[in-house]
Design a protein around this motif. Structure first.
Motif, short mmCIF file in Angstrom:
data_model
loop_
_atom_site.label_atom_id
_atom_site.label_comp_id
_atom_site.label_asym_id
_atom_site.label_seq_id
_atom_site.Cartn_x
_atom_site.Cartn_y
_atom_site.Cartn_z
N SER A 196 -13.92 4.99 -7.60
CA SER A 196 -12.84 5.03 -6.62
C SER A 196 -12.36 3.62 -6.29
N ILE A 203 0.29 1.29 2.90
CA ILE A 203 -1.01 0.94 3.48
C ILE A 203 -0.86 -0.27 4.41
N THR A 216 2.75 2.36 -2.50
CA THR A 216 1.51 2.66 -1.79
C THR A 216 0.98 1.41 -1.09
N CYS A 239 -8.97 6.79 -2.29
CA CYS A 239 -9.00 6.36 -0.89
C CYS A 239 -9.80 7.34 -0.05
N TRP A 297 -8.84 -1.38 1.25
CA TRP A 297 -8.03 -1.06 0.08
C TRP A 297 -7.17 -2.25 -0.35
N THR A 341 -13.59 6.87 -0.47
CA THR A 341 -14.13 5.67 0.17
C THR A 341 -14.25 5.85 1.68
N ALA A 355 -8.45 2.78 -6.74
CA ALA A 355 -7.64 2.35 -5.61
C ALA A 355 -6.97 1.01 -5.89
#
Length: 633
Positions: free
Chosen positions: A518, A533, A529, A501, A549, A504, A522
């Motif tokens: 990445s 988020i 998580t 994260c 994400w 990015t 992610a």
């Protein structure tokens, strides 16, 4: 921000002042420009003179050179257009940036817009030869266009860094694989790549040039550039600057330059009073202490600041929506320590980064010192840090090794700083003293990071703006550790996703392969998580990357409609350099056979990260040849 001006400067504060003043005087819409000076000072005297200019022009970003190539690429990526200048530019003719951009937008096959050329520039100073103004066409009332390929001297030299406006996408494409370490090598490298941009055959300029370079001296040793017959070396100009003398830019209004480099005498004035830079002997420091349900620890943190015996400071305690009596405790501490000038700011809960930003926005200091409510400093930290600032005026970050206390008793001795090292791991404690301008230039702390690492992300965001750190070897930052689990423990359990994260969030810094990895990492985030988020997205509705994400998770699970919805939201909220949502949309639209939409996504992606053409060019459904120079295909 649509356009930024990047001014290259080395040891020429007096001339640089004239460049900035004349630009602000002659550009009728200069307020639309973000002006950044990428400077190099060869000694403390020149550094101090740049500090004086920093105080004189508070709305100009002064970026100390640390990694020239990386910094140029990072700065260019920030806006759709870039105006390159050098510190001996003098603007002598009124002009409008709007006219420049409107002309470029109306002429997509123009390579750029030169501010130093016009029908008046009939002589090439660098070659000491006459030059013929090429056959021109009137683009509009004030602007001309010519075909640069077969033109004479300066007119046939369309890629230069002394006073031209370019589309950032073109510059990024030309520079992404070009080695260079200073402005001269940058321009020399560009000049060898004109064969790659022959499909941009036009060069635009005003009927009369609006600026010229006054070649009074030479401060580099790479090329024997021609200088004025009445040259004045940089040290002599530094003496004049120290005496309070400056160039009268208004007096150049009547100039009649016949060349892009035009010799003119110095028109100097005595300044009655000179802007004084920050007092480095006793800089004003703002200590920022966020607190969330930390009433029990807050008195220790504040007491450690009071023990510093440093007077020129303030303390801002930010109560981040605590549910305990943190606000009351903070106000009692304000009464107990009047010498600390404690302010208490109550706000809705937004997280650590949000609280730090809120405190810094209210701060008066030019130096910022974050301190979490459960941590402390050893008694002489501030005096030791200020001594470093006094002896090394180029320093903009002072940090110390870290000593744990509480449940653990270890030490953290960060590795030596380099950008390459910082891109792999954090090298600075969060509780470091830094110039406020680093916070301003970097955009501050990012509130949308899941689980933590806000400080590492912050230092990475600061790095392109010239980190000049100083380490105090004694462990004077005291970090409290807790017996029960902490946010740090939970973050480390998901470290691969947290790192993904973070990367990015830095779309112009990390290489494309690292960012592709990445994206994949992610997408594997755990349910906790995902929930975090989603909560961040609700709390910080203007943050683009939580949507991105979430889009990665949906795309990996094959929920393409949901992924498109999240990526589209991310596009709408993203700052200019953020290309990743457009890129993912391009890939999905290609999978769904939406060629027109994919092409639009590809164009927006390549404007910001041209080297992605190598990846996108593998699709037979997209023809990229008209979009980018040949070196990226």
């Amino acid at each position: 921000m649509k356009t930024q001006a990047v001014i290259f400067s080395k040891d020429r504060a007096l001339q640089l002042r004239a460049t900035i003043e004349s630009l602000l005087l002659r550009c009728s819409d200069a307020e639309s420009l973000v002006i950044r000076v990428l400077y190099k000072a060869s000694d403390a005297r020149h550094e101090q003179q740049y500090a004086t200019l920093r105080a004189t022009f508070p709305h100009v970003d002064f970026v100390a050179e640390t990694d020239f190539r990386l910094q140029v690429l990072r700065l260019v990526a920030d806006a759709p257009y870039v105006l390159f200048m050098v510190d001996d530019n003098i603007f002598y003719q009124d002009f409008s940036l709007h006219d420049v951009l409107e002309s470029l937008e109306a002429t997509p096959d123009a390579i750029g817009f030169s501010l130093r050329l016009g029908k008046n520039t009939t002589y090439c100073h660098t070659q000491d030869a006459p030059q013929q103004v090429p056959l021109c066409e009137q683009l509009n009332e004030r602007v001309l266009q010519c075909w640069w390929k077969d033109a004479d001297h300066d007119f046939g030299y369309p890629l230069e860094v002394s006073s031209s406006v370019y589309r950032s996408e073109l510059m990024l494409a030309l520079l992404h694989d070009l080695p260079f370490s200073n402005p001269n090598l940058l321009e020399a490298g560009l000049s060898k790549r004109t064969n790659l941009v022959e499909h941009f055959p036009r060069l635009l300029f005003f009927e009369q040039s609006v600026t010229f370079c006054n070649p009074l001296n030479r401060v580099q040793s790479i090329f024997e550039n021609r200088v004025s017959a009445d040259s004045v070396d940089a040290d002599a100009l530094a003496d004049m600057f120290a005496q309070g003398r400056y160039m009268d830019v208004k007096s150049y209004k009547g100039a009649r330059p016949d060349a892009a480099h035009f010799e003119m005498p110095l028109h100097l004035h005595e300044q009655q009073s000179q802007t004084v830079p920050d007092d480095l002997s006793a800089p004003f420091i703002s200590v920022i202490i966020p607190v969330y349900n930390g009433a029990a620890f807050l008195p220790d943190a504040v007491a450690s600041v009071a023990a510093q015996q440093y007077e020129n400071l303030e303390v801002i305690i930010v109560n981040d929506g605590s549910q305990d009596d943190s606000s009351t405790v903070a106000r009692n501490l304000a009464a107990q320590y009047p010498a600390l000038h404690i302010q208490v700011l109550d706000k809705e809960n937004g997280g650590l980064a949000s609280a730090r930003n809120a405190g810094i926005r209210q701060a008066k200091g030019q130096w910022i010192l974050p301190l979490d409510c459960d941590d402390c400093f050893a008694a002489d930290f501030l005096n030791t840090a200020v001594q470093a600032i006094k002896t090394r005026p180029e320093v903009n970050l002072v940090f110390t090794n870290m000593q744990e206390f509480g449940a653990k008793n270890g030490q953290w001795i960060p590795r030596e700083y380099s950008l390459a090292e910082l891109m792999q791991r954090n090298t600075f404690p969060y509780a470091s003293l830094y110039r406020r301008e680093l916070w301003q230039q970097s955009g501050g702390y990012v509130s949308s990071m899941p689980w933590g690492a806000e400080d590492w992300l912050f230092w990475l965001s600061c790095a392109p703006f010239g980190l000049k750190p100083h380490r105090i070897d004694t462990p004077m930052f005291l970090y409290r550790t807790h017996a029960e689990g902490s946010m740090y423990t939970r973050m480390m359990e998901r470290w691969d996703v947290v790192k993904a994260c973070l990367k990015t969030l830095l779309p112009a810094l990390y290489p494309v392969p690292a960012l592709m990895q990445s994206h994949a990492a992610a997408a594997t985030m755990d349910e906790e998580t995902k929930a975090l988020i989603a909560a961040i997205s609700t709390k910080h509705g203007d943050a683009p990357m939580p949507h991105f994400w979430q889009g990665l998770v949906h795309e990996a699970a094959g929920r393409l409609a949901e992924a498109v919805a999240e990526y589209t939201k991310a596009v709408a909220l993203s700052p200019y350099p953020q290309w990743q949502p457009q890129f993912r949309l391009c890939l999905i639209n290609l999978r769904l056979g939406r060629k027109k939409a994919a092409l639009k996504n590809a164009e927006e992606t390549l404007r910001r990260r041209p080297e992605l053409a190598q990846l996108l060019n593998q699709s037979p459904d997209i023809d990229l040849r008209h979009m980018v120079p040949l070196n990226v295909l």
